[in-house]
Structure formats: structure tokens, C-alpha cells
Scaffold this motif. Structure first.
Motif, PDB file in Angstrom:
ATOM      1  N   LEU A 262      23.547 -12.863 -54.125  1.00 52.39           N
ATOM      2  CA  LEU A 262      23.440 -11.663 -53.296  1.00 52.39           C
ATOM      3  C   LEU A 262      24.435 -10.603 -53.743  1.00 52.39           C
ATOM      4  O   LEU A 262      24.114  -9.404 -53.785  1.00 52.39           O
ATOM      5  CB  LEU A 262      23.661 -12.016 -51.826  1.00 52.39           C
ATOM      6  N   ALA A 263      25.632 -11.020 -54.104  1.00 47.04           N
ATOM      7  CA  ALA A 263      26.662 -10.066 -54.542  1.00 47.04           C
ATOM      8  C   ALA A 263      26.265  -9.351 -55.831  1.00 47.04           C
ATOM      9  O   ALA A 263      26.775  -8.260 -56.119  1.00 47.04           O
ATOM     10  CB  ALA A 263      27.987 -10.790 -54.729  1.00 47.04           C
ATOM     11  N   CYS A 264      25.345  -9.950 -56.588  1.00 50.85           N
ATOM     12  CA  CYS A 264      24.900  -9.341 -57.843  1.00 50.85           C
ATOM     13  C   CYS A 264      23.802  -8.299 -57.635  1.00 50.85           C
ATOM     14  O   CYS A 264      23.444  -7.581 -58.584  1.00 50.85           O
ATOM     15  CB  CYS A 264      24.396 -10.415 -58.795  1.00 50.85           C
ATOM     16  N   GLN A 265      23.254  -8.223 -56.428  1.00 49.94           N
ATOM     17  CA  GLN A 265      22.165  -7.284 -56.152  1.00 49.94           C
ATOM     18  C   GLN A 265      22.734  -5.913 -55.786  1.00 49.94           C
ATOM     19  O   GLN A 265      23.832  -5.809 -55.250  1.00 49.94           O
ATOM     20  CB  GLN A 265      21.275  -7.802 -55.020  1.00 49.94           C
ATOM     21  N   SER A 266      21.979  -4.880 -56.075  1.00 51.36           N
ATOM     22  CA  SER A 266      22.427  -3.526 -55.761  1.00 51.36           C
ATOM     23  C   SER A 266      21.239  -2.654 -55.379  1.00 51.36           C
ATOM     24  O   SER A 266      20.096  -2.912 -55.783  1.00 51.36           O
ATOM     25  CB  SER A 266      23.152  -2.897 -56.955  1.00 51.36           C
TER      26      SER A 266
ATOM     27  N   THR B  93      16.186  -2.961 -53.671  1.00 52.09           N
ATOM     28  CA  THR B  93      16.925  -3.670 -54.718  1.00 52.09           C
ATOM     29  C   THR B  93      16.021  -4.112 -55.861  1.00 52.09           C
ATOM     30  O   THR B  93      16.494  -4.734 -56.820  1.00 52.09           O
ATOM     31  CB  THR B  93      17.634  -4.908 -54.140  1.00 52.09           C
ATOM     32  N   ILE B  94      14.727  -3.784 -55.770  1.00 53.89           N
ATOM     33  CA  ILE B  94      13.714  -4.180 -56.761  1.00 53.89           C
ATOM     34  C   ILE B  94      13.776  -5.693 -56.939  1.00 53.89           C
ATOM     35  O   ILE B  94      14.064  -6.221 -58.019  1.00 53.89           O
ATOM     36  CB  ILE B  94      13.868  -3.409 -58.089  1.00 53.89           C
ATOM     37  N   ASN B  95      13.518  -6.393 -55.838  1.00 51.21           N
ATOM     38  CA  ASN B  95      13.723  -7.825 -55.785  1.00 51.21           C
ATOM     39  C   ASN B  95      12.518  -8.556 -55.212  1.00 51.21           C
ATOM     40  O   ASN B  95      11.810  -8.029 -54.363  1.00 51.21           O
ATOM     41  CB  ASN B  95      14.938  -8.128 -54.900  1.00 51.21           C
ATOM     42  N   ARG B  96      12.351  -9.785 -55.644  1.00 48.88           N
ATOM     43  CA  ARG B  96      11.274 -10.646 -55.143  1.00 48.88           C
ATOM     44  C   ARG B  96      11.682 -11.352 -53.854  1.00 48.88           C
ATOM     45  O   ARG B  96      10.828 -11.645 -53.010  1.00 48.88           O
ATOM     46  CB  ARG B  96      10.931 -11.682 -56.219  1.00 48.88           C
ATOM     47  N   TRP B  97      12.952 -11.642 -53.717  1.00 50.17           N
ATOM     48  CA  TRP B  97      13.453 -12.388 -52.568  1.00 50.17           C
ATOM     49  C   TRP B  97      14.043 -11.460 -51.516  1.00 50.17           C
ATOM     50  O   TRP B  97      14.217 -10.257 -51.752  1.00 50.17           O
ATOM     51  CB  TRP B  97      14.542 -13.363 -53.019  1.00 50.17           C
ATOM     52  N   ASN B  98      14.385 -12.046 -50.369  1.00 48.89           N
ATOM     53  CA  ASN B  98      15.164 -11.310 -49.376  1.00 48.89           C
ATOM     54  C   ASN B  98      16.647 -11.642 -49.568  1.00 48.89           C
ATOM     55  O   ASN B  98      16.995 -12.421 -50.474  1.00 48.89           O
ATOM     56  CB  ASN B  98      14.657 -11.614 -47.956  1.00 48.89           C
ATOM     57  N   PRO B  99      17.561 -11.075 -48.792  1.00 46.73           N
ATOM     58  CA  PRO B  99      18.986 -11.319 -49.038  1.00 46.73           C
ATOM     59  C   PRO B  99      19.421 -12.769 -48.892  1.00 46.73           C
ATOM     60  O   PRO B  99      20.511 -13.137 -49.364  1.00 46.73           O
ATOM     61  CB  PRO B  99      19.677 -10.437 -47.986  1.00 46.73           C
ATOM     62  N   ASP B 100      18.601 -13.601 -48.268  1.00 44.10           N
ATOM     63  CA  ASP B 100      18.915 -15.014 -48.125  1.00 44.10           C
ATOM     64  C   ASP B 100      18.405 -15.841 -49.306  1.00 44.10           C
ATOM     65  O   ASP B 100      18.412 -17.079 -49.250  1.00 44.10           O
ATOM     66  CB  ASP B 100      18.313 -15.554 -46.827  1.00 44.10           C
ATOM     67  N   ALA B 101      17.947 -15.160 -50.371  1.00 42.73           N
ATOM     68  CA  ALA B 101      17.366 -15.825 -51.546  1.00 42.73           C
ATOM     69  C   ALA B 101      16.123 -16.618 -51.167  1.00 42.73           C
ATOM     70  O   ALA B 101      15.854 -17.700 -51.705  1.00 42.73           O
ATOM     71  CB  ALA B 101      18.394 -16.704 -52.262  1.00 42.73           C
ATOM     72  N   VAL B 102      15.348 -16.074 -50.240  1.00 45.15           N
ATOM     73  CA  VAL B 102      14.093 -16.675 -49.790  1.00 45.15           C
ATOM     74  C   VAL B 102      12.943 -15.764 -50.207  1.00 45.15           C
ATOM     75  O   VAL B 102      13.030 -14.534 -50.070  1.00 45.15           O
ATOM     76  CB  VAL B 102      14.096 -16.864 -48.260  1.00 45.15           C
TER      77      VAL B 102
ATOM     78  N   HIS C 243      25.401 -22.635 -50.552  1.00 47.21           N
ATOM     79  CA  HIS C 243      25.659 -21.345 -49.905  1.00 47.21           C
ATOM     80  C   HIS C 243      26.469 -20.425 -50.810  1.00 47.21           C
ATOM     81  O   HIS C 243      26.243 -19.203 -50.836  1.00 47.21           O
ATOM     82  CB  HIS C 243      26.391 -21.560 -48.580  1.00 47.21           C
ATOM     83  N   GLU C 244      27.403 -20.991 -51.561  1.00 42.10           N
ATOM     84  CA  GLU C 244      28.224 -20.164 -52.450  1.00 42.10           C
ATOM     85  C   GLU C 244      27.384 -19.562 -53.570  1.00 42.10           C
ATOM     86  O   GLU C 244      27.579 -18.394 -53.947  1.00 42.10           O
ATOM     87  CB  GLU C 244      29.370 -20.997 -53.036  1.00 42.10           C
ATOM     88  N   ASP C 245      26.450 -20.337 -54.109  1.00 38.37           N
ATOM     89  CA  ASP C 245      25.569 -19.817 -55.166  1.00 38.37           C
ATOM     90  C   ASP C 245      24.708 -18.675 -54.633  1.00 38.37           C
ATOM     91  O   ASP C 245      24.526 -17.654 -55.314  1.00 38.37           O
ATOM     92  CB  ASP C 245      24.671 -20.927 -55.705  1.00 38.37           C
ATOM     93  N   LYS C 246      24.171 -18.852 -53.427  1.00 42.14           N
ATOM     94  CA  LYS C 246      23.335 -17.803 -52.849  1.00 42.14           C
ATOM     95  C   LYS C 246      24.163 -16.545 -52.566  1.00 42.14           C
ATOM     96  O   LYS C 246      23.686 -15.419 -52.760  1.00 42.14           O
ATOM     97  CB  LYS C 246      22.660 -18.308 -51.573  1.00 42.14           C
ATOM     98  N   ALA C 247      25.390 -16.724 -52.126  1.00 42.53           N
ATOM     99  CA  ALA C 247      26.266 -15.573 -51.895  1.00 42.53           C
ATOM    100  C   ALA C 247      26.582 -14.872 -53.214  1.00 42.53           C
ATOM    101  O   ALA C 247      26.660 -13.631 -53.266  1.00 42.53           O
ATOM    102  CB  ALA C 247      27.554 -16.028 -51.209  1.00 42.53           C
ATOM    103  N   HIS C 248      26.767 -15.658 -54.276  1.00 50.91           N
ATOM    104  CA  HIS C 248      27.000 -15.086 -55.606  1.00 50.91           C
ATOM    105  C   HIS C 248      25.798 -14.254 -56.044  1.00 50.91           C
ATOM    106  O   HIS C 248      25.943 -13.118 -56.519  1.00 50.91           O
ATOM    107  CB  HIS C 248      27.273 -16.218 -56.597  1.00 50.91           C
TER     108      HIS C 248
END
Length: 304
Positions: A24-28, A127-136, A17-22
Motif C-alpha cells: 500500500l505504501a508503494c501506491q500513489s 492509483t491505476i490499480n486492480r486491487w483496493n487498499p487492502d490488497a483485495v 499484514h506487513e507485506d500488505k502495508a508495504h
């Protein structure tokens, strides 16, 4: 080519969970779903029915989800589903769906009921991202009981239409960032060593191996190559590490992998893959390639 490290997580261990939170915090936020997508949807209200089919609620905010439908649904017509923005960063998928809605949807309404969900993953778009905020990855999450809000919402919506689909066309891109960011991130999340694939230079299709319909895929390729170039296979006769079944086409097991193209019983399904990073491509050409793929698919079904 491999990337042995990624700046988040511990090599060889799945993210906690901490890695996923890290991560997410890097996304903008880099662009606006409201300004670039919703405003275009609003402009279509005079010609198509606009429905809000759900809302994503994340810590970063809420995102309304919209579908476009041709008016006067007729149960005697076949229904076609067009999906875009499952991977929000794949820009031409979103704007190709919207361009088709604006320019051609009503032309094809003579033959089909048409349903378009242009941006399934709006947070990913912003966020120009492949995943959603849950890293899914939403495009590995189309299965019963999905934990990905994006996937669950559109599946529930399509089910609520109570109509059988004849075709489902899912609009995607393959980008250089697949190798520079998204595949390394996936390997890190899973605690595995990353192996990059060769990025195909051009358009290609992913068919469902359970119902490949090769003539259907071929018709789409022939229509698209009038607009943009088709990706040649690599030295192994592969595209993204998968054997090419015909020029510009590979097969994936759509339902087994939880892909968007695999969740319905539609007879004709395909996933488009546009290459926006090509030296010879531009954003408009990429959008037109997506539109050509849709029209090529529908023309084939009409003329079959």
C-alpha cells in the motif's frame, strides 16, 4: 513466461499484514476521480437520476459512490445493470459506461430501466490499480458477506432497487500491465509462482459458464467488430489461458469466482474485455467499443 520474484514479500509465503502495508505504501495517486469521473456524472443530472449509493472510507480518504438511473422507473419494464470500474485501472470501462449514459441510455429507456454504476472502485481509478487498499481484488469479491467495500456496496445497492435484472454488462479491459504488474503481484500475495498469460490483441468477452447464452455473446461481438478488432485466439485456441468457446468469447464460472457478472440472477450477462495497449487502438476507440458492446447486447434482447 514467468516472473519468479516480486519486490514485496517472501517467495513461497503468503503476504502478511506487513507485506500488505508495504504494498500500500508503494501506491500513489496518479489521476483524479473527482475531476475525471464525478464531474462527468454531475453533467448528467439534467437527463438521468444520480444517486449516491455509498461511500468508501480508507486511510487515504473517502470516495462517494454514484449510480445513474433512467428516470421514471417502470416495474413493467425489464431492468439492465451496467457496471464499470470494478477494476479501477481499466479506464474505458469507466468512461464507456459514462459515454453510454450520456449518449444512449435514454434511447433505450423506452424498453428498459437502466442502472449504471460507472466507477465501483474509485481508489483503484486514482492509483491505476486492480486491487483496493487492502490488497483485495473487488472482482473476486462478489459474494455474501464480502469484505471488499466496493463489492459489498454495489451489491447492497442493486438489492435495494427491488427489481429483477434481465441483463448485466460488466465493462473491463485486459492490459499489458496484467503481465508486468498485476499477475506477479497476485502470485506474490498468494505465495505462488507466477505464470503469465498471453495478452489477447483485441476485444473479447467473458461469458458465464452457468448461463453462457452464446447467441447473445455472438451478437455483441458482431456489433463491436464494427468499431474495433476482435482478439484472435492464441496458438492453443485460448484467450488468457482459457479455451475459446466461439470467436472472441471464453467462459468463466462467474458466481463461483466471485465475479461482478455473477452476483445477480440476470438471464443475460457478459464481461467485456477491451485491449487499450493495442498498436491500432486509442482511448476513444476503446470507449466506443464499450458503448458498442452495451448497445449490441440491448439490441439483441429487444429483437429476440
Amino acid at each position: 513466461m514467468t516472473h519468479s520474484t516480486y519486490p514485496i514479500g517472501t517467495p513461497g509465503k503468503q503476504w502478511n499484514h506487513e507485506d500488505k502495508a508495504h504494498w500500500l505504501a508503494c501506491q500513489s495517486i496518479k489521476r483524479s476521480y473527482q475531476q475525471e469521473v464525478v464531474t462527468l456524472i454531475d453533467e448528467l443530472k439534467s437527463t438521468l437520476e444520480v444517486q449516491q449509493y455509498g461511500e468508501l472510507n480508507y486511510a487515504a480518504g473517502s470516495y462517494p459512490l454514484y449510480a445513474l438511473k433512467t428516470t421514471d422507473f417502470d416495474t413493467n419494464k425489464a431492468t439492465v445493470l451496467i457496471t464499470g470500474g470494478v477494476h479501477g485501472y481499466e479506464t474505458s470501462g469507466v468512461h464507456g459506461a459514462l459515454r453510454f449514459a450520456k449518449t444512449l441510455a435514454n434511447k433505450y429507456a423506452e424498453h428498459f430501466n437502466i442502472v449504471i454504476t460507472p466507477c465501483i472502485s474509485p481508489w483503484g481509478y486514482e492509483t491505476i490499480n486492480r486491487w483496493n487498499p487492502d490488497a483485495v481484488d473487488p472482482n473476486r469479491s462478489f459474494y455474501q458477506g464480502s469484505t471488499a467495500q466496493e463489492s459489498a456496496a454495489v451489491m447492497n445497492y442493486v438489492q435495494s432497487l427491488n427489481t429483477d435484472l434481465i441483463a448485466h454488462i460488466d465493462l473491463h479491459e485486459t492490459t499489458d500491465s496484467d503481465n508486468s504488474e498485476f499477475r506477479p503481484a497476485l502470485a506474490a500475495r498468494e505465495g505462488k509462482v507466477n505464470t503469465n498469460w498471453n495478452i489477447p490483441d483485441g476485444f473479447y468477452l467473458v461469458a458465464d459458464s452457468n448461463k453462457p447464452e452464446p447467441a447473445f455473446q455472438k451478437a455483441i461481438i458482431e456489433h463491436v467488430e464494427k468499431v474495433t478488432h476482435i482478439a484472435p485466439s492464441d496458438e492453443n485456441q485460448q484467450l488468457i489461458g482459457v479455451p475459446q468457446t466461439q470467436f472472441g468469447v471464453i467462459n468463466y464460472a462467474g458466481r463461483d469466482l466471485g465475479l461482478c457478472m455473477g452476483f445477480s440472477e440476470a438471464a443475460y450477462v457478459t464481461t467485456t474485455e477491451v485491449y487499450p495497449d493495442s498498436a491500432t487502438a486509442n482511448p476513444e476507440e476503446c470507449i466506443l467499443a464499450q458503448v458498442a458492446a452495451i448497445s449490441g447486447a440491448l439490441d439483441y434482447i429487444i429483437n429476440k
